[in-house]
Design an enzyme around this catalytic site. Structure first.
Site, PDB file in Angstrom:
ATOM      1  N   GLY A  72       0.512  -1.251   0.115  1.00 50.23           N
ATOM      2  CA  GLY A  72       0.055   0.056  -0.071  1.00 50.23           C
ATOM      3  C   GLY A  72       0.638   1.255  -0.010  1.00 50.23           C
ATOM      4  N   THR A  73       1.826   1.304   0.710  1.00 51.68           N
ATOM      5  CA  THR A  73       2.754   2.467   0.937  1.00 51.68           C
ATOM      6  C   THR A  73       3.434   2.794  -0.440  1.00 51.68           C
ATOM      7  OG1 THR A  73       3.097   1.972   3.133  1.00 51.68           O
ATOM      8  CG2 THR A  73       4.612   3.576   2.194  1.00 51.68           C
ATOM      9  N   ASN A 152      -8.312   3.400   8.730  1.00 51.80           N
ATOM     10  CA  ASN A 152      -7.910   2.435   9.405  1.00 51.80           C
ATOM     11  C   ASN A 152      -7.708   2.453  10.957  1.00 51.80           C
ATOM     12  OD1 ASN A 152      -5.843   4.312   8.307  1.00 51.80           O
ATOM     13  ND2 ASN A 152      -4.475   3.488   9.879  1.00 51.80           N
ATOM     14  N   GLN A 180      -7.831  -0.452   3.435  1.00 53.49           N
ATOM     15  CA  GLN A 180      -8.713  -1.192   4.653  1.00 53.49           C
ATOM     16  C   GLN A 180     -10.200  -1.881   4.074  1.00 53.49           C
ATOM     17  OE1 GLN A 180      -7.862  -1.947   7.557  1.00 53.49           O
ATOM     18  NE2 GLN A 180      -6.195  -1.100   7.716  1.00 53.49           N
ATOM     19  N   ALA A 201      -2.146  -6.825  -0.098  1.00 55.97           N
ATOM     20  CA  ALA A 201      -3.013  -8.213  -0.043  1.00 55.97           C
ATOM     21  C   ALA A 201      -3.029  -8.436   1.597  1.00 55.97           C
ATOM     22  CB  ALA A 201      -1.950  -9.239  -0.755  1.00 55.97           C
ATOM     23  N   THR A 238      12.243  -7.474 -11.122  1.00 52.92           N
ATOM     24  CA  THR A 238      11.547  -8.882 -11.089  1.00 52.92           C
ATOM     25  C   THR A 238      10.332  -8.854 -10.362  1.00 52.92           C
ATOM     26  OG1 THR A 238      13.727  -9.931 -11.627  1.00 52.92           O
ATOM     27  CG2 THR A 238      12.099 -11.303 -10.835  1.00 52.92           C
ATOM     28  N   CYS A 330       1.104   1.527  12.577  1.00 52.29           N
ATOM     29  CA  CYS A 330       2.429   2.232  12.069  1.00 52.29           C
ATOM     30  C   CYS A 330       2.871   3.080  13.259  1.00 52.29           C
ATOM     31  CB  CYS A 330       2.222   3.012  11.174  1.00 52.29           C
ATOM     32  SG  CYS A 330       1.302   2.171   9.563  1.00 52.29           S
TER      33      CYS A 330
HETATM   34  C1  LIG Z   1      -5.176   2.948   5.225  1.00 55.05           C
HETATM   35  C2  LIG Z   1      -3.777   2.297   5.092  1.00 55.05           C
HETATM   36  N1  LIG Z   1      -2.932   2.708   4.073  1.00 55.05           N
HETATM   37  C3  LIG Z   1      -1.857   2.068   3.629  1.00 55.05           C
HETATM   38  C4  LIG Z   1      -1.546   1.450   4.303  1.00 55.05           C
HETATM   39  C5  LIG Z   1       0.086   0.717   4.238  1.00 55.05           C
HETATM   40  O1  LIG Z   1       0.128  -0.456   3.386  1.00 55.05           O
HETATM   41  P1  LIG Z   1       1.211  -1.443   3.507  1.00 55.05           P
HETATM   42  O2  LIG Z   1       1.509  -1.702   4.918  1.00 55.05           O
HETATM   43  O3  LIG Z   1       0.876  -2.594   2.332  1.00 55.05           O
HETATM   44  O4  LIG Z   1       2.650  -0.666   3.052  1.00 55.05           O
HETATM   45  C6  LIG Z   1      -1.898   0.772   5.464  1.00 55.05           C
HETATM   46  C7  LIG Z   1      -1.456  -0.274   6.511  1.00 55.05           C
HETATM   47  O5  LIG Z   1      -1.603  -0.290   7.596  1.00 55.05           O
HETATM   48  C8  LIG Z   1      -3.405   1.419   5.745  1.00 55.05           C
HETATM   49  O6  LIG Z   1      -3.914   0.690   6.829  1.00 55.05           O
END
Ligand SMILES: Cc1ncc(COP(=O)(O)O)c(C=O)c1O
Length: 382
Positions: A72-73, A152, A180, A201, A238, A330
């Site tokens: 996600g990040t 989240n 989420q 995922a 890759t 986080c």
């Molecule tokens: C709303 C939201 N965005 C982004 C992320 C980050 O995703 P990832 O851990 O796959 O980088 C999170 C993870 O806590 C999240 O809850």
């Protein structure tokens, strides 16, 4: 002996065994590099193409609009950076309760003088003020709107369709973090007029370290990561083959049983609200999270009474074998308070705890958790 109780599914979810089964052959038998032209490569390439098609299908997107990422990040960063670097965006609108993957990225770009940053107003429950968004959008500047689908920490849901329509009407780009809600709600990128959308995922019983970015085909941007020609020249490197296979399988499982998972998890959340109300007189919920009709059904953010021991609350629950969180994963454990709770003016002296559920959560686990919580507040609870 009591098993450990896992109520931190917004941080991450356990891998579904079926997903693991689907991934394993791609760690052993099908080990080829998908860029190789020989049969080892071609069979893996075909599997990735199938996964991409599957993911696109669930979102009403085209496979050419799906780009696999490390999570996600990365996908959030890519959407934001590319709109600023290649689409002429000079201003962004977001909210104070976005995930740090969005918020810190935008704040850094504003600090570097690349964009002007505006925050849409929220009410005391953290709900987005759409009239204010419309007002902000009327400035005529080339704007990126970045607003998440489900929060989240407090479970608030944004109305993607309404936001997408406002953005399109004002010629703004719309990026939404659906980390989420992916695999928990049906999501249609066309109906919602989304330009960028993000999934990961590990939030829907898939593996960690893999996600995707949807980029609307009307948008042409430069590569997200320069390198080889992977991901149709958009993301060099890759591919995380077994991760991608796992992501698609996890999404398949999630969407094949969406309603029954939703009903189960919603009943767990309703049950926990009821049980907490029985045991605590002084009880509140942060954000929209106790709104059973219109909040993320996986998240319940509870505001427990003030107590001298609240600093130790998560620690004490951990000792009682209950895993939950004091905010986003986080920031929990880092000693930094939740920026989301601060933004909605939650009372920091109270015991603010996020419980987040999955299809595996049972009522028995909720009973155990509520009893343990009550024992930590002996004067208050009854
Ligand atoms: C709303 C939201 N965005 C982004 C992320 C980050 O995703 P990832 O851990 O796959 O980088 C999170 C993870 O806590 C999240 O809850």
């Amino acid at each position: 002996m009591q098993n450990r109780v896992y109520l931190d599914n917004a941080a991450t979810t356990p891998l579904d065994r079926e997903v693991l089964e689907a991934m394993l052959p791609y760690m052993t038998d099908f080990f080829g590099n998908p860029s190789s032209i020989h049969s080892h490569g071609r069979e893996v390439r075909a599997a990735i193409d199938k996964a991409r098609k599957q993911v696109a299908g669930y979102l009403n997107a085209s496979p050419s609009e799906i780009f696999f990422t490390s999570g996600g990040t990365e996908a959030d960063n890519c959407a934001i950076f590319s709109s600023i670097h290649t689409l002429g965006v000079t201003r962004a609108i977001t909210s104070k309760i976005e995930h740090h993957a969005v918020l810190h990225t935008l704040e850094q770009l504003a600090k570097d003088g690349k964009i002007r940053l505006d925050f849409v107003a929220l009410d005391e429950k953290g709900r987005t003020n759409l009239a204010h968004l419309e007002e902000l959008l009327s400035s005529g500047e080339k704007t990126l709107v970045s607003l998440m689908h489900g929060n989240n920490e407090i479970g608030n849901l944004n109305n993607l369709e309404a936001i997408g329509a406002l953005c399109r009407a004002n010629n703004a780009l719309f990026h939404t973090d659906t980390v989420q809600t992916m695999g928990h709600y049906p999501i249609d990128v066309q109906a919602n007029q989304v330009d960028f959308l993000v999934g990961a995922a590990h939030k829907f019983h898939g593996p960690k370290g893999v996600g995707f970015l949807y980029i609307n085909s009307r948008i042409k941007i430069n590569p997200l990561i320069h390198g080889g020609s992977q991901e149709r020249n958009m993301r060099g490197g890759t591919e995380n083959v077994y991760g991608i296979i796992g992501l698609a399988k996890a999404l398949e499982i999630a969407y094949s049983d969406l309603e029954s998972h939703k009903n189960h998890v919603t009943s767990i959340k309703a049950y926990m609200i009821e049980r907490l109300k029985e045991r605590f007189q002084d009880l509140a919920f942060n954000g929209d999270s106790d709104n059973l009709e219109d909040s993320l059904y996986t998240v319940l953010n509870v505001s427990l009474p003030e107590s001298e021991d609240n600093d130790m609350l998560l620690f004490n629950l951990d000792i009682a074998k209950i895993a939950c969180s004091g905010g986003s994963a986080c920031s929990s454990g880092s000693g930094v308070g939740s920026h989301v709770l601060a933004a909605i003016g939650a009372d920091g002296n109270r015991g603010n705890v996020r419980f987040s559920f999955s299809k595996y959560t049972t009522k028995g686990e909720i009973d155990y958790t509520v009893e343990k919580l009550a024992a930590l507040f002996p004067i208050e609870s009854h």
